[in-house]
Motif scaffolding. Structure first.
Motif, short mmCIF file in Angstrom:
data_model
loop_
_atom_site.label_atom_id
_atom_site.label_comp_id
_atom_site.label_asym_id
_atom_site.label_seq_id
_atom_site.Cartn_x
_atom_site.Cartn_y
_atom_site.Cartn_z
N GLU A 115 48.50 37.50 31.66
CA GLU A 115 48.03 38.15 30.44
C GLU A 115 46.51 38.11 30.37
O GLU A 115 45.85 39.12 30.06
N THR A 116 45.92 36.96 30.72
CA THR A 116 44.46 36.82 30.66
C THR A 116 43.79 37.62 31.76
O THR A 116 42.75 38.24 31.54
N SER A 117 44.36 37.64 32.95
CA SER A 117 43.73 38.40 34.04
C SER A 117 43.68 39.89 33.70
O SER A 117 42.74 40.59 34.07
N GLN A 118 44.68 40.39 32.97
CA GLN A 118 44.66 41.79 32.56
C GLN A 118 43.50 42.07 31.61
O GLN A 118 42.85 43.12 31.69
N ARG A 119 43.23 41.13 30.71
CA ARG A 119 42.09 41.29 29.80
C ARG A 119 40.77 41.26 30.56
O ARG A 119 39.86 42.04 30.28
N LEU A 120 40.67 40.36 31.54
CA LEU A 120 39.45 40.26 32.33
C LEU A 120 39.28 41.50 33.21
O LEU A 120 38.15 41.98 33.41
N VAL A 125 30.78 41.07 28.55
CA VAL A 125 30.62 39.61 28.61
C VAL A 125 31.98 38.95 28.45
O VAL A 125 32.74 39.27 27.53
N GLY A 126 32.29 38.03 29.34
CA GLY A 126 33.51 37.23 29.25
C GLY A 126 33.16 35.76 29.17
O GLY A 126 32.47 35.23 30.05
N ALA A 127 33.61 35.11 28.10
CA ALA A 127 33.36 33.68 27.92
C ALA A 127 34.70 32.96 27.90
O ALA A 127 35.44 33.04 26.92
N THR A 128 35.03 32.32 29.01
CA THR A 128 36.34 31.69 29.14
C THR A 128 36.21 30.25 29.61
O THR A 128 35.23 29.88 30.25
N GLY A 129 37.23 29.47 29.30
CA GLY A 129 37.28 28.09 29.75
C GLY A 129 37.73 28.01 31.20
O GLY A 129 38.19 28.99 31.78
N PRO A 130 37.63 26.81 31.81
CA PRO A 130 38.08 26.64 33.20
C PRO A 130 39.59 26.80 33.31
O PRO A 130 40.33 26.50 32.38
N GLY A 131 40.02 27.33 34.45
CA GLY A 131 41.46 27.45 34.69
C GLY A 131 42.11 28.63 34.02
O GLY A 131 43.33 28.65 33.85
N THR A 132 41.33 29.64 33.65
CA THR A 132 41.91 30.85 33.06
C THR A 132 42.02 31.98 34.08
O THR A 132 42.42 33.09 33.74
N GLY A 133 41.62 31.73 35.31
CA GLY A 133 41.78 32.73 36.37
C GLY A 133 40.61 33.67 36.53
O GLY A 133 40.73 34.70 37.19
N LYS A 134 39.46 33.32 35.97
CA LYS A 134 38.31 34.23 35.98
C LYS A 134 37.86 34.57 37.41
O LYS A 134 37.73 35.75 37.76
N LEU A 159 41.29 28.68 26.46
CA LEU A 159 42.42 28.15 27.22
C LEU A 159 43.30 29.28 27.75
O LEU A 159 43.29 30.38 27.22
N PRO A 160 44.13 28.99 28.77
CA PRO A 160 45.15 29.96 29.15
C PRO A 160 46.13 30.14 28.00
O PRO A 160 46.21 29.30 27.09
N THR A 161 46.90 31.22 28.03
CA THR A 161 47.93 31.44 27.02
C THR A 161 49.27 30.91 27.55
O THR A 161 49.42 30.65 28.76
N ARG A 162 50.24 30.77 26.64
CA ARG A 162 51.57 30.33 27.08
C ARG A 162 52.17 31.34 28.06
O ARG A 162 52.86 30.97 29.02
N ASP A 191 50.45 33.14 30.13
CA ASP A 191 49.77 32.87 31.41
C ASP A 191 50.51 31.79 32.19
O ASP A 191 50.73 31.90 33.40
N VAL A 192 50.85 30.70 31.50
CA VAL A 192 51.50 29.57 32.17
C VAL A 192 52.86 29.98 32.71
O VAL A 192 53.24 29.63 33.83
N ALA A 193 53.61 30.74 31.92
CA ALA A 193 54.93 31.21 32.38
C ALA A 193 54.78 32.09 33.62
O ALA A 193 55.55 31.95 34.59
N GLN A 194 53.80 32.99 33.61
CA GLN A 194 53.57 33.87 34.76
C GLN A 194 53.09 33.08 35.97
O GLN A 194 53.47 33.37 37.11
N PHE A 195 52.29 32.05 35.72
CA PHE A 195 51.83 31.17 36.79
C PHE A 195 53.03 30.46 37.43
O PHE A 195 53.14 30.40 38.67
N CYS A 196 53.90 29.90 36.61
CA CYS A 196 55.08 29.20 37.13
C CYS A 196 55.98 30.15 37.92
O CYS A 196 56.53 29.78 38.97
#
Length: 324
Positions: free
Chosen positions: A91-96, A110-119, A246-249, A251-256
């Motif tokens: 979900e986050t990668s689509q926004r980026l 401009v994208g301001a994201t935390g670590p581990g969001t797939g930037k 942070l990543p979204t829920r 995101d985590v489901a898609q990661f898993c």
């Protein structure tokens, strides 16, 4: 591994092994590279492999035995790792991706994201898909103007030269003008005001797309920091912003799913890790999966990854303070 300090080593066996190791790739590993990896001078290694070395062959064989053990241990660890799925669309990668696409149209985003969001992975994937994308990753040493420009030179694959700041900037303008490209400035929070304004000026002069990526501090500096008046021209040109700590829920489901993690307990554990502030997000989850898989293989190669393996891996990581 065994300690061969005081044990005999078969010189001919080690000669055959290192020759075979070198020739496993096509073309064979260059002698200079093999020398760096083994710690043995190329002028010694080459005649040893040819059987013409006049020095102490047993000492060289002993050092090669140590190198062989490290290679085999690394290969064994690699075999225990799960298959890395590479880029996972979240979900986050689509926004980026949208930020990058809009910037590539000749705008500033401009994208301001935390670590581990797939930037970083998203930028690499976009560059593979779109082409004409130059990514310059900033660092503390690029806070000043000339080091920043030279970092962009590297991204543009320009030959390193001794240049004045003005000449270095002019070369960037000449390089990007009319090419309909995208300049991605990663870790842009390390830039000073002069650096950000210089990049904004490149955009104004050439129409090159620019995407600034960094942490939340980056956007706070631009919009509400004590220098916000100096960023007024930049603010007017920003076509889109995205802020996400942070990543979204999802995101985590898609990661898993991408890592083929189906066990509900492990998925819940990884979600707790990823959604905890300052934990490292999905990047930390990947580290735990890989470390846990190696622990599982060391215990019993026939069984798969379990929650206890991940918890044990977490004990050795910075996230051990998270009760997941």
């Amino acid at each position: 591994m065994i300690n061969v300090k005081d044990l005999p080593v078969d010189v001919e066996e080690m000669r055959l092994w290192i020759v075979g190791h070198r020739e496993m790739t096509d073309p064979p590993v260059p002698w200079a590279q093999l020398s760096r990896e083994t710690g043995i001078p190329a002028g010694t290694l080459q005649p040893f492999c040819a059987g013409t070395y006049q020095g102490n062959n047993e000492n060289i064989a002993r050092r090669l035995f140590q190198f062989m053990q490290s290679v085999e241990a690394k290969e064994k660890r690699q075999q225990s790792l799960p298959v890395n799925p590479g880029f996972i669309e979240t979900e986050t990668s689509q926004r980026l991706m949208m930020l990058l696409e809009i910037a590539h149209m000749g705008r500033i985003t401009v994208g301001a994201t935390g670590p581990g969001t797939g930037k970083t992975k998203t930028v690499r994937e976009y560059a593979e898909r779109a082409g004409m994308v130059w990514t310059a990753t900033m660092k503390p040493s690029t806070n000043r103007l000339l080091p920043m420009i030279l970092e962009v030179h590297k991204a543009l694959k320009l030959d390193p030269r001794r240049l004045s700041t003005a000449d270095a900037s002019r070369i960037v303008i000449e390089r990007v003008r009319g090419r309909k490209g995208l300049l991605v400035i990663d870790e842009a929070n390390f830039l000073g005001i002069e650096g950000i304004e210089e990049i904004r000026n490149w955009h104004d002069e050439t129409g090159v797309g620019v995407c600034f990526l960094g942490n939340e501090e980056l956007l706070a500096r631009i919009e509400t920091g004590r220098h916000r008046d100096q960023f007024a021209r930049l603010n007017r040109r920003i076509a889109m912003r995205h802020v996400q700590r942070l990543p979204t829920r999802t995101d985590v489901a898609q990661f898993c799913d991408g890592w083929q993690i189906t066990q509900p307990d492990i998925r819940a554990y990884l979600e707790k890790i990823a959604l905890t502030p300052d934990s490292g997000g999905l990047g930390e989850c990947q580290q735990l999966i890989e470390a846990g898989s190696m622990l599982a293989a060391a215990d019993d190669e026939s069984r798969g990854l379990s929650l206890s393996d991940l918890r044990e891996a977490q004990m050795y990581r910075a996230t051990r303070w998270i009760r997941a």
